[in-house]
Design a protein around this motif. Structure first.
Motif, PDB file in Angstrom:
ATOM      1  N   THR A 169      37.654  49.459  28.317  1.00  2.24           N
ATOM      2  CA  THR A 169      38.635  48.951  29.274  1.00  2.24           C
ATOM      3  C   THR A 169      38.361  49.501  30.673  1.00  2.24           C
ATOM      4  O   THR A 169      38.391  48.761  31.664  1.00  2.24           O
ATOM      5  CB  THR A 169      40.065  49.325  28.823  1.00  2.24           C
ATOM      6  N   ASN A 171      35.471  50.650  31.794  1.00  2.00           N
ATOM      7  CA  ASN A 171      34.205  50.077  32.265  1.00  2.00           C
ATOM      8  C   ASN A 171      34.412  48.681  32.833  1.00  2.00           C
ATOM      9  O   ASN A 171      33.875  48.346  33.896  1.00  2.00           O
ATOM     10  CB  ASN A 171      33.173  50.014  31.139  1.00  2.00           C
ATOM     11  N   LEU A 172      35.188  47.869  32.147  1.00  2.00           N
ATOM     12  CA  LEU A 172      35.464  46.513  32.610  1.00  2.00           C
ATOM     13  C   LEU A 172      36.210  46.544  33.941  1.00  2.00           C
ATOM     14  O   LEU A 172      35.856  45.828  34.877  1.00  2.00           O
ATOM     15  CB  LEU A 172      36.264  45.734  31.565  1.00  2.00           C
ATOM     16  N   LYS A 173      37.212  47.409  34.039  1.00  2.00           N
ATOM     17  CA  LYS A 173      37.984  47.525  35.280  1.00  2.00           C
ATOM     18  C   LYS A 173      37.072  47.953  36.437  1.00  2.00           C
ATOM     19  O   LYS A 173      37.153  47.419  37.541  1.00  2.00           O
ATOM     20  CB  LYS A 173      39.115  48.533  35.080  1.00  2.00           C
ATOM     21  N   ALA A 175      33.774  47.526  36.656  1.00  2.00           N
ATOM     22  CA  ALA A 175      32.837  46.437  36.956  1.00  2.00           C
ATOM     23  C   ALA A 175      33.518  45.355  37.785  1.00  2.00           C
ATOM     24  O   ALA A 175      32.938  44.842  38.754  1.00  2.00           O
ATOM     25  CB  ALA A 175      32.282  45.850  35.659  1.00  2.00           C
ATOM     26  N   LEU A 176      34.751  44.998  37.424  1.00  2.00           N
ATOM     27  CA  LEU A 176      35.484  43.979  38.183  1.00  2.00           C
ATOM     28  C   LEU A 176      35.783  44.464  39.605  1.00  2.00           C
ATOM     29  O   LEU A 176      35.713  43.682  40.557  1.00  2.00           O
ATOM     30  CB  LEU A 176      36.777  43.598  37.460  1.00  2.00           C
ATOM     31  N   SER A 177      36.076  45.744  39.755  1.00  2.00           N
ATOM     32  CA  SER A 177      36.333  46.311  41.081  1.00  2.00           C
ATOM     33  C   SER A 177      35.074  46.247  41.937  1.00  2.00           C
ATOM     34  O   SER A 177      35.129  45.891  43.119  1.00  2.00           O
ATOM     35  CB  SER A 177      36.819  47.746  40.940  1.00  2.00           C
ATOM     36  N   LEU A 179      32.543  44.188  41.502  1.00  2.00           N
ATOM     37  CA  LEU A 179      32.293  42.780  41.763  1.00  2.00           C
ATOM     38  C   LEU A 179      33.147  42.294  42.944  1.00  2.00           C
ATOM     39  O   LEU A 179      32.642  41.620  43.851  1.00  2.00           O
ATOM     40  CB  LEU A 179      32.602  41.942  40.502  1.00  2.00           C
ATOM     41  N   GLU A 180      34.420  42.647  42.972  1.00  2.00           N
ATOM     42  CA  GLU A 180      35.324  42.240  44.062  1.00  2.00           C
ATOM     43  C   GLU A 180      34.862  42.851  45.383  1.00  2.00           C
ATOM     44  O   GLU A 180      34.882  42.184  46.418  1.00  2.00           O
ATOM     45  CB  GLU A 180      36.758  42.675  43.726  1.00  2.00           C
ATOM     46  N   LYS A 183      31.832  40.986  46.683  1.00  2.00           N
ATOM     47  CA  LYS A 183      32.179  39.651  47.235  1.00  2.00           C
ATOM     48  C   LYS A 183      32.677  39.776  48.681  1.00  2.00           C
ATOM     49  O   LYS A 183      32.502  38.860  49.463  1.00  2.00           O
ATOM     50  CB  LYS A 183      33.282  39.015  46.383  1.00  2.00           C
TER      51      LYS A 183
END
Length: 185
Positions: A169, A171-173, A175-177, A179-180, A183
């Motif tokens: 969980t 790691n996913l958070k 990675a999404l941070s 990624l954002e 961008k």
């Protein structure tokens, strides 16, 4: 080879009110051999939970086994009465000799040495005129579905920590941070 990391139950001291419901639930599910039921008046032995409430003036919370991966209690047991079974560190009560080594080794104070009971009677030591004492600790309710203490807590202060899932969980958070952030560059 599967490399599962053991789960454990932990308390949130900001929610715990020290009501001891978790201790009673734990005691009840672990004492069917002592004729303990869910009804007032059926308890014929002292209440012996496998978690231990710490209650001070400004906080309360139960302390219980963390089911360590390199468990000091199991490593120190001279008769191998403490083992990993079904991803939990458990005490084999038949093998325990009450030597207290596990209590000294546990950094959390999650074990207690108390008399053993069978059919609501203290088990006596052979050759000695005193009760046999054994180590008690959380076994993650190994003989039932679910976790008695978590289910019984009226304030939802207890939860199961699953380190492998927690890591995924986080790691996913992360990675999404990232990624954002990428961008927005």
């Amino acid at each position: 080879m599967r490399n599962e990391i053991s789960s454990f139950v932990i308390a949130d001291p900001t929610k715990c009110v020290g009501c001891r419901t978790c201790e009673l639930a734990c005691f009840t599910v672990h004492n069917s051999k002592n004729e303990t039921r869910y009804t007032v008046g059926t308890v014929k032995t002292p209440v012996i939970p496998r978690l231990f409430l710490v209650k001070e003036e400004d906080f309360a919370m139960p302390v219980q086994c963390r089911h360590c991966e390199d468990a000091p209690c199991a490593n120190s047991c001279p008769v191998n009465a403490i083992k990993k079974a079904d991803n939990a560190i458990v005490v084999d009560e038949k093998l325990c000799i009450g030597c207290k080594t596990c209590i000294l080794a546990c950094p959390f104070g999650a074990l207690e040495l108390l008399p053993e009971y069978n059919e609501a009677q203290e088990v006596q030591q052979y050759g000695l005129e005193e009760p046999k004492k054994i180590a008690y600790k959380c076994d993650l309710c190994s003989k039932m579905d679910g976790y008695a203490c978590i289910e019984a807590c009226p304030k939802d202060a207890l939860s199961l920590v699953e380190p492998a899932l927690d890591k995924k969980t986080k790691n996913l958070k992360a990675a999404l941070s990232i990624l954002e952030t990428m961008k927005n560059l």
